[in-house]
Design a protein around this motif. Structure first.
Motif, PDB file in Angstrom:
ATOM      1  N   PHE A  98     113.277  -7.877 -48.371  1.00 42.56           N
ATOM      2  CA  PHE A  98     114.230  -9.147 -48.402  1.00 42.56           C
ATOM      3  C   PHE A  98     114.880  -9.351 -47.003  1.00 42.56           C
TER       4      PHE A  98
ATOM      5  N   ASN B 109     112.296 -10.426 -44.722  1.00 38.90           N
ATOM      6  CA  ASN B 109     112.005 -11.863 -44.831  1.00 38.90           C
ATOM      7  C   ASN B 109     112.980 -12.850 -44.302  1.00 38.90           C
TER       8      ASN B 109
ATOM      9  N   PHE C  48     114.239 -16.883 -53.262  1.00 42.21           N
ATOM     10  CA  PHE C  48     112.956 -15.912 -53.355  1.00 42.21           C
ATOM     11  C   PHE C  48     113.302 -14.815 -54.056  1.00 42.21           C
ATOM     12  N   LYS C  49     114.570 -14.161 -53.953  1.00 39.27           N
ATOM     13  CA  LYS C  49     114.772 -13.216 -54.627  1.00 39.27           C
ATOM     14  C   LYS C  49     115.514 -13.032 -55.935  1.00 39.27           C
ATOM     15  N   TYR C  50     115.898 -14.236 -56.360  1.00 31.22           N
ATOM     16  CA  TYR C  50     115.953 -14.587 -57.850  1.00 31.22           C
ATOM     17  C   TYR C  50     114.891 -14.994 -58.460  1.00 31.22           C
ATOM     18  N   SER C  51     113.985 -15.656 -57.686  1.00 23.22           N
ATOM     19  CA  SER C  51     112.667 -15.902 -58.427  1.00 23.22           C
ATOM     20  C   SER C  51     111.785 -14.648 -58.826  1.00 23.22           C
ATOM     21  N   TYR C  52     112.046 -13.637 -57.659  1.00 20.94           N
ATOM     22  CA  TYR C  52     111.334 -12.342 -58.007  1.00 20.94           C
ATOM     23  C   TYR C  52     111.997 -11.860 -59.083  1.00 20.94           C
ATOM     24  N   LEU C  53     113.252 -11.742 -59.084  1.00 20.50           N
ATOM     25  CA  LEU C  53     113.927 -10.874 -60.226  1.00 20.50           C
ATOM     26  C   LEU C  53     113.485 -11.758 -61.617  1.00 20.50           C
ATOM     27  N   THR C  54     113.229 -12.903 -61.726  1.00 20.83           N
ATOM     28  CA  THR C  54     113.064 -13.427 -62.979  1.00 20.83           C
ATOM     29  C   THR C  54     111.444 -13.154 -63.498  1.00 20.83           C
ATOM     30  N   CYS C  55     110.661 -13.229 -62.285  1.00 22.16           N
ATOM     31  CA  CYS C  55     109.372 -12.821 -62.573  1.00 22.16           C
ATOM     32  C   CYS C  55     109.061 -11.400 -63.022  1.00 22.16           C
ATOM     33  N   CYS C  56     110.056 -10.635 -62.440  1.00 21.58           N
ATOM     34  CA  CYS C  56     109.889  -9.063 -63.122  1.00 21.58           C
ATOM     35  C   CYS C  56     110.300  -8.936 -64.373  1.00 21.58           C
TER      36      CYS C  56
ATOM     37  N   LYS D 189     111.467  -3.344 -60.755  1.00 22.80           N
ATOM     38  CA  LYS D 189     111.964  -4.171 -59.732  1.00 22.80           C
ATOM     39  C   LYS D 189     111.892  -3.161 -58.555  1.00 22.80           C
TER      40      LYS D 189
END
Length: 110
Positions: A84, A87, A63-71, A78
């Motif tokens: 997190f 979560n 979740f964290k890395y997908s969030y960073l990728t989307c940002c 960010k």
């Protein structure tokens, strides 16, 4: 889901593990394996907690890395990293309840 009283959550999970051991213990007795009640329920409790902890960490990192990728893709700032940790606890408790339910349904299957 016991956000404030985490020790109560672990006590309830241990009681559920004791119930699971009551069903699993009968099958283990037929197989000739006879660990004690407390030791057997502690093994089940430890297995469930450790496996759910590892799975929760993996899901949280995804979740964290997908969030960073989307940002990065959408070039947004960010923010919201404090979410997190909350979560993680939600994923952890949900997985524990789900695993206990699956094991219970599998053990009581006729």
């Amino acid at each position: 889901m016991f956000y404030n009283i985490k020790i109560l959550f672990f006590v309830i999970v241990y009681l559920m593990s004791m119930l699971l051991y009551c069903f699993i213990g009968k099958q283990l007795a037929l197989a000739g394996i006879m660990p004690g009640f407390i030791l057997g329920s502690l093994i089940i409790f430890g297995g469930i907690v450790v496996s759910c902890f590892i799975a929760s960490l993996v899901l949280l990192l995804l979740f964290k890395y997908s969030y960073l990728t989307c940002c990065r893709i959408f070039k947004k700032e960010k923010s919201g990293f404090s979410v997190f940790s909350k979560n993680f606890w939600i994923i952890f408790t949900g997985l524990i309840y789900l695993i206990i339910l699956i094991v219970f349904l599998k053990v009581t299957e006729y």
